[in-house]
Design a protein around this motif. Structure first.
Motif, PDB file in Angstrom:
ATOM      1  N   HIS A 190       4.346  -1.193  75.623  1.00 49.38           N
ATOM      2  CA  HIS A 190       4.686  -1.297  77.090  1.00 49.38           C
ATOM      3  C   HIS A 190       3.523  -0.742  78.056  1.00 49.38           C
ATOM      4  N   ARG A 191       3.636  -1.099  79.411  1.00 48.32           N
ATOM      5  CA  ARG A 191       2.710  -0.510  80.155  1.00 48.32           C
ATOM      6  C   ARG A 191       3.191   0.588  81.120  1.00 48.32           C
ATOM      7  N   VAL A 192       2.617   1.653  81.109  1.00 46.64           N
ATOM      8  CA  VAL A 192       3.186   2.715  81.974  1.00 46.64           C
ATOM      9  C   VAL A 192       1.969   3.134  82.959  1.00 46.64           C
ATOM     10  N   VAL A 193       2.094   3.213  83.989  1.00 47.13           N
ATOM     11  CA  VAL A 193       1.157   3.187  85.174  1.00 47.13           C
ATOM     12  C   VAL A 193       1.266   4.592  86.068  1.00 47.13           C
ATOM     13  N   SER A 194       0.367   4.636  86.959  1.00 41.81           N
ATOM     14  CA  SER A 194       0.721   5.616  87.999  1.00 41.81           C
ATOM     15  C   SER A 194       1.422   5.185  89.006  1.00 41.81           C
ATOM     16  N   PRO A 195       2.359   6.037  89.517  1.00 40.53           N
ATOM     17  CA  PRO A 195       3.232   5.389  90.582  1.00 40.53           C
ATOM     18  C   PRO A 195       2.276   5.353  91.878  1.00 40.53           C
TER      19      PRO A 195
END
Length: 360
Positions: free
Chosen positions: A310-315
């Motif tokens: 899955h894709r985890v990004v900076s807030p």
């Protein structure tokens, strides 16, 4: 065994879980925006109470086990302190006491957050939290940590207490099982936002990025579901987008209809004073339906999501960059069964409940 669960703020999912949880009464003081009492399973019991009622239950030992909000939940600390004191005094007088259990998923460095918010020296705030949370923590019989982040957070605050024999602890990741689909497991090009319309959940950031991404996603649609203080802004922004659908305050059936037909879910959790996304119910429900997930590093299962594709990004990701992530995710070739194959055989919250309450 007599068991009660006390949730200061109840939501529909708490009712739904009673169908599979260890039998016991659900007590609640207030409700969330999505609370629907019609979803109470047959044979289950739920009752609105005052805090004085819960104190009486502990003092008179009216149950054997009482599940409470976790020790580190900041808004629950005053009540948990009072209940812990009542439990200890009752034990001295009567010789035994109600045993407390909790499911713990707090992963925020709360002393740092509150020190900055209230302009208090960090060492003072850390001492306050360590004393109060440590006292509450030692009053519990069993605690399940729903994420590794939560366990590390507790250890960082109260190292000596966490390593003592009591309470007994276990880490059981708060992951769902694959949902049994009520309709064919189709996958339409639908990007979903599900959650409160507020800054913490990043709804406007999702819409900003979608307006850039949709030019590169022919045939794709955005479905935004929820309600909250930013509702007027959400309505105004989506009114001019023919490929966006807004569903305000959706029913549980409507939510699952959309989740079962979509491709991806985006929950862009943001840092906030005194709060950090613990897991995120929309993420859990999206995973159970086999959706691709776009989340931020704020969620307590960020590492698990990243490790499983899955894709985890900076807030604080820029809209242009988030649009590129949306484009990539919406083009994913993974089917639902591949995504759900990484989920546990037993729902993590159910497994936690069984361990917390299968004794006595």
């Amino acid at each position: 065994m007599r068991l009660a669960r006390y949730y200061r703020t109840a939501r529909t999912v708490h009712l739904e879980r009673l169908a599979s949880f260890y039998p016991g009464e659900l007590l609640y003081q207030s409700t969330m925006y999505d609370f629907d009492l019609t979803q109470l399973p047959d044979g289950a019991s739920a009752k609105r109470v005052r805090f004085a009622d819960v104190l009486r239950i502990v003092w008179r030992r009216e149950v054997d086990f009482l599940e409470l909000a976790e020790p580190y939940a900041p808004s629950a600390i005053p009540q948990n302190l009072a209940l812990s004191v009542a439990r200890r005094i009752s034990s001295l007088i009567h010789g035994d006491s109600v045993r407390f259990t909790a499911y713990a998923i707090e992963n925020a460095d709360l002393p740092s957050k509150y020190a900055a918010q209230w302009h208090v020296p960090l060492f003072v705030m850390r001492a306050i939290f360590k004393l109060s949370v440590g006292f509450i923590y030692r009053s519990f019989d069993r605690i399940v940590f729903g994420t590794e982040d939560a366990k590390r957070n507790y250890i960082a605050l109260i190292r000596s207490s966490v390593r003592r024999a009591s309470p007994a602890t276990r880490v059981i990741e708060g992951l769902p099982v694959a949902r049994e689909m009520t309709s064919p497991a189709s996958r339409l090009p639908i990007l979903i936002f599900l959650g409160a319309f507020d800054h913490r959940k990043g709804v406007m950031r999702v819409i900003d990025a979608w307006e850039i991404a949709n030019a590169h996603l022919p045939g794709a649609r955005l479905v935004v579901m929820g309600k909250g203080p930013l509702e007027e802004r959400v309505v105004a922004r989506l009114a001019r987008d023919e490929r966006a659908e807004l569903i305000i305050d959706p029913s549980r059936d409507r939510i699952w209809d959309v989740l079962e037909s979509g491709t991806a879910l985006c929950l862009l959790s943001q840092p906030a004073n005194g709060w950090k996304e613990q897991i995120g119910l929309p993420i859990v429900e999206g995973l159970s339906a086999g959706l691709e997930i776009i989340a931020t590093t704020e969620t307590g299962i960020a590492q698990w999501l990243e490790a499983h594709g899955h894709r985890v990004v900076s807030p604080s990701i820029a809209p242009d960059d988030l649009a590129l992530v949306m484009k990539a995710v919406m083009s994913s070739s993974r089917d639902r069964s591949e995504i759900t194959s990484h989920l546990p055989a037993i729902d993590g919250r159910l497994a936690a409940d069984r361990w917390l309450h299968s004794h006595g």
